[in-house]
Design a protein around this motif. Sequence first.
Motif, PDB file in Angstrom:
ATOM      1  N   CYS A   1     -13.150  -7.082   1.247  1.00 36.98           N
ATOM      2  CA  CYS A   1     -13.754  -8.364   1.996  1.00 36.98           C
ATOM      3  C   CYS A   1     -12.630  -8.429   2.861  1.00 36.98           C
ATOM      4  CB  CYS A   1     -13.993  -9.584   1.170  1.00 36.98           C
ATOM      5  SG  CYS A   1     -12.562 -10.264   0.363  1.00 36.98           S
ATOM      6  N   ARG A   2     -11.334  -8.099   2.436  1.00 37.02           N
ATOM      7  CA  ARG A   2     -10.233  -8.384   3.346  1.00 37.02           C
ATOM      8  C   ARG A   2     -10.169  -7.521   4.745  1.00 37.02           C
ATOM      9  NH1 ARG A   2      -5.921  -8.075  -1.669  1.00 37.02           N
ATOM     10  NH2 ARG A   2      -7.190  -6.067  -1.761  1.00 37.02           N
ATOM     11  N   PHE A   3     -10.660  -6.357   4.453  1.00 39.11           N
ATOM     12  CA  PHE A   3     -10.794  -5.326   5.746  1.00 39.11           C
ATOM     13  C   PHE A   3     -11.685  -5.899   6.708  1.00 39.11           C
ATOM     14  CE2 PHE A   3      -9.728  -2.394   1.900  1.00 39.11           C
ATOM     15  CZ  PHE A   3      -8.451  -2.702   1.939  1.00 39.11           C
ATOM     16  N   LEU A   4     -12.969  -6.546   6.195  1.00 39.24           N
ATOM     17  CA  LEU A   4     -13.876  -6.994   6.926  1.00 39.24           C
ATOM     18  C   LEU A   4     -13.132  -8.332   7.890  1.00 39.24           C
ATOM     19  CD1 LEU A   4     -17.340  -7.291   5.198  1.00 39.24           C
ATOM     20  CD2 LEU A   4     -16.688  -5.543   6.738  1.00 39.24           C
TER      21      LEU A   4
ATOM     22  N   ASP B   1       9.820  -2.815 -11.070  1.00 41.06           N
ATOM     23  CA  ASP B   1       9.024  -1.555 -12.097  1.00 41.06           C
ATOM     24  C   ASP B   1       8.863  -0.553 -11.370  1.00 41.06           C
ATOM     25  OD1 ASP B   1       6.885  -2.141 -10.115  1.00 41.06           O
ATOM     26  OD2 ASP B   1       5.895  -3.490 -11.219  1.00 41.06           O
ATOM     27  N   ALA B   2       9.409  -0.257 -10.110  1.00 43.09           N
ATOM     28  CA  ALA B   2       9.052   1.043  -9.462  1.00 43.09           C
ATOM     29  C   ALA B   2       7.731   1.483  -9.134  1.00 43.09           C
ATOM     30  CB  ALA B   2       9.805   2.058 -10.281  1.00 43.09           C
ATOM     31  N   GLY B   3       6.824   0.415  -9.036  1.00 44.76           N
ATOM     32  CA  GLY B   3       5.212   0.836  -8.675  1.00 44.76           C
ATOM     33  C   GLY B   3       5.331   0.948  -7.197  1.00 44.76           C
ATOM     34  N   PRO B   4       4.520   2.088  -6.868  1.00 42.96           N
ATOM     35  CA  PRO B   4       4.319   2.400  -5.495  1.00 42.96           C
ATOM     36  C   PRO B   4       3.851   1.310  -4.434  1.00 42.96           C
ATOM     37  CG  PRO B   4       2.473   3.361  -6.514  1.00 42.96           C
ATOM     38  CD  PRO B   4       3.255   2.674  -7.676  1.00 42.96           C
ATOM     39  N   THR B   5       4.347   1.205  -3.279  1.00 45.13           N
ATOM     40  CA  THR B   5       3.877   0.577  -2.075  1.00 45.13           C
ATOM     41  C   THR B   5       3.064   1.512  -1.446  1.00 45.13           C
ATOM     42  OG1 THR B   5       5.704  -0.906  -2.038  1.00 45.13           O
ATOM     43  CG2 THR B   5       4.495  -0.786  -0.008  1.00 45.13           C
ATOM     44  N   VAL B   6       1.573   1.175  -0.983  1.00 44.24           N
ATOM     45  CA  VAL B   6       0.993   1.753  -0.112  1.00 44.24           C
ATOM     46  C   VAL B   6       0.707   1.173   1.060  1.00 44.24           C
ATOM     47  CG1 VAL B   6      -0.149   3.338  -2.092  1.00 44.24           C
ATOM     48  CG2 VAL B   6      -1.245   1.097  -1.341  1.00 44.24           C
ATOM     49  N   GLU B   7       0.472   1.858   2.473  1.00 43.31           N
ATOM     50  CA  GLU B   7       0.101   1.381   3.649  1.00 43.31           C
ATOM     51  C   GLU B   7      -0.916   2.215   4.252  1.00 43.31           C
ATOM     52  OE1 GLU B   7       3.308   2.585   6.736  1.00 43.31           O
ATOM     53  OE2 GLU B   7       4.559   1.943   4.776  1.00 43.31           O
ATOM     54  N   CYS B   8      -1.348   1.452   5.381  1.00 46.38           N
ATOM     55  CA  CYS B   8      -2.172   2.253   6.196  1.00 46.38           C
ATOM     56  C   CYS B   8      -2.167   1.447   7.510  1.00 46.38           C
ATOM     57  CB  CYS B   8      -3.596   2.012   5.758  1.00 46.38           C
ATOM     58  SG  CYS B   8      -4.778   3.293   6.566  1.00 46.38           S
ATOM     59  N   MET B   9      -2.388   2.121   8.577  1.00 46.21           N
ATOM     60  CA  MET B   9      -2.547   1.366  10.201  1.00 46.21           C
ATOM     61  C   MET B   9      -3.891   0.716   9.867  1.00 46.21           C
ATOM     62  SD  MET B   9       0.292   1.873  11.558  1.00 46.21           S
ATOM     63  CE  MET B   9      -0.289   1.302  13.339  1.00 46.21           C
ATOM     64  N   ARG B  10      -3.939  -0.465  10.371  1.00 48.48           N
ATOM     65  CA  ARG B  10      -5.075  -1.292  10.378  1.00 48.48           C
ATOM     66  C   ARG B  10      -6.248  -0.502  10.925  1.00 48.48           C
ATOM     67  NH1 ARG B  10      -6.258  -4.771  14.294  1.00 48.48           N
ATOM     68  NH2 ARG B  10      -4.232  -5.154  14.607  1.00 48.48           N
ATOM     69  N   GLN B  11      -6.121  -0.172  12.046  1.00 53.09           N
ATOM     70  CA  GLN B  11      -7.286   0.622  12.745  1.00 53.09           C
ATOM     71  C   GLN B  11      -7.779   1.904  12.014  1.00 53.09           C
ATOM     72  OE1 GLN B  11      -4.368   0.376  14.079  1.00 53.09           O
ATOM     73  NE2 GLN B  11      -3.463   2.228  15.159  1.00 53.09           N
ATOM     74  N   ASN B  12      -6.960   2.539  11.090  1.00 52.12           N
ATOM     75  CA  ASN B  12      -7.206   3.566  10.301  1.00 52.12           C
ATOM     76  C   ASN B  12      -7.992   3.316   9.089  1.00 52.12           C
ATOM     77  OD1 ASN B  12      -6.211   5.240  12.345  1.00 52.12           O
ATOM     78  ND2 ASN B  12      -4.296   5.457  11.643  1.00 52.12           N
ATOM     79  N   ILE B  13      -7.928   2.151   8.558  1.00 53.54           N
ATOM     80  CA  ILE B  13      -8.474   1.826   7.196  1.00 53.54           C
ATOM     81  C   ILE B  13     -10.090   2.119   7.357  1.00 53.54           C
ATOM     82  CG2 ILE B  13      -9.330  -0.031   5.753  1.00 53.54           C
ATOM     83  CD1 ILE B  13      -6.685  -1.528   6.609  1.00 53.54           C
ATOM     84  N   ASP B  14     -10.747   2.822   6.522  1.00 49.05           N
ATOM     85  CA  ASP B  14     -12.132   3.317   6.427  1.00 49.05           C
ATOM     86  C   ASP B  14     -13.125   2.409   6.672  1.00 49.05           C
ATOM     87  OD1 ASP B  14     -14.015   5.626   6.229  1.00 49.05           O
ATOM     88  OD2 ASP B  14     -14.409   4.525   4.502  1.00 49.05           O
ATOM     89  N   SER B  15     -12.917   1.183   5.984  1.00 51.24           N
ATOM     90  CA  SER B  15     -14.072   0.241   6.060  1.00 51.24           C
ATOM     91  C   SER B  15     -13.838  -0.387   7.381  1.00 51.24           C
ATOM     92  CB  SER B  15     -13.720  -0.732   4.797  1.00 51.24           C
ATOM     93  OG  SER B  15     -14.128  -0.219   3.603  1.00 51.24           O
TER      94      SER B  15
END
Length: 338
Positions: free
Chosen positions: A144-147, A255-269
């Motif tokens: 829903c956040r991507f919408l 905790d060394a968990g990964p951070t993931v990122e994406c350019m907004r216009q490239n998000i599939d939804s």
Amino acid sequence: MLVVRPIKDSDFDVLMLCAEESGTGFTSLPVNYELLRDRINHSIDSFARNAISPGTESYLMVAEDTITGEIAGTTGIEAAIGLENFFYSYHISKVMHYSHRLNVHNIVEVLTFVNNYIGATKICTLFLRPRFRGGLHGRLLSKCRFLMFAQFPDKFSDIIFAEMRGVSDNEGHSPFWAWLQANFFSIEFTLADYLTGIGQKDFIADLMPKLPIYVNLLSDEAREVIGQVHEKTRPALRLLQKEGFACRGYIDIFDAGPTVECMRQNIDSIRRSFTARVKIAEHNSAQDYLICNNDFQLFRAIETQPGVDQKRNEVLIKQEVANALLVSEGDIVRLVAV
């Protein structure tokens, strides 16, 4: 049917319940009365502000059962990180040590303490209460956040990122933090995580090593969890990876968990989403869609099976769906097939 909407004052008790159920390591939902109350108030103010560019706004939403009124979970967005408080990460890179005389070279990984996500939009606080897990509810809370990004792009950054919960045991012990604690800190992981969650981050800058840390100097247990996610976070990571999110070498400093990122216009939804005009009518359809309305301050999003008439650019929805979305015939909505 679940509908995602902005959080209200009356949701405080269930937000506290979510914080208690989320457990150690879920930094954005600490069990703290004042902080959670402040988060609700800040979200209400942020939605009311109707910003025209990303700033210090924080948007917190909940998923409500339209029949029972029960809250199933929560999800959030930070419009621009690091404008008021530092946002620290470790960045993984490589350096080479080379001796021409001895013809010896060694490539080693190092962790560098950085603050590189200033101004980026962070998706956070995704938590689904245990009895609502399974089915498609988690997908609704995440996507829903991507919408919202697609419908109201000016309110958010071009870079969207998420911190994924790293490895810790049932008692909240993190192998990565255990090494940091032994060498630089004198507090438990649960306390450090809690202090960060309530905004008391000064100790990080005071005590965290400023020079790069050589990964090969860490304990075996600490090295093994770098970039790994908590078992309960794996479904959320897979969902984001399908959307196009990837780790660019940044990890959480605790905790060394990964951070993931994406350019907004490239998000599939976002790329696949489209707008259509509402037509209220009975219909038969088997394709699931996420749909949101076009009112930011009264944002609503649901998952349903509408009828889509692409030639007329219409979406057929039933009256109960229209009621949940707060739309009338002829209104514009945004939707994406899932």
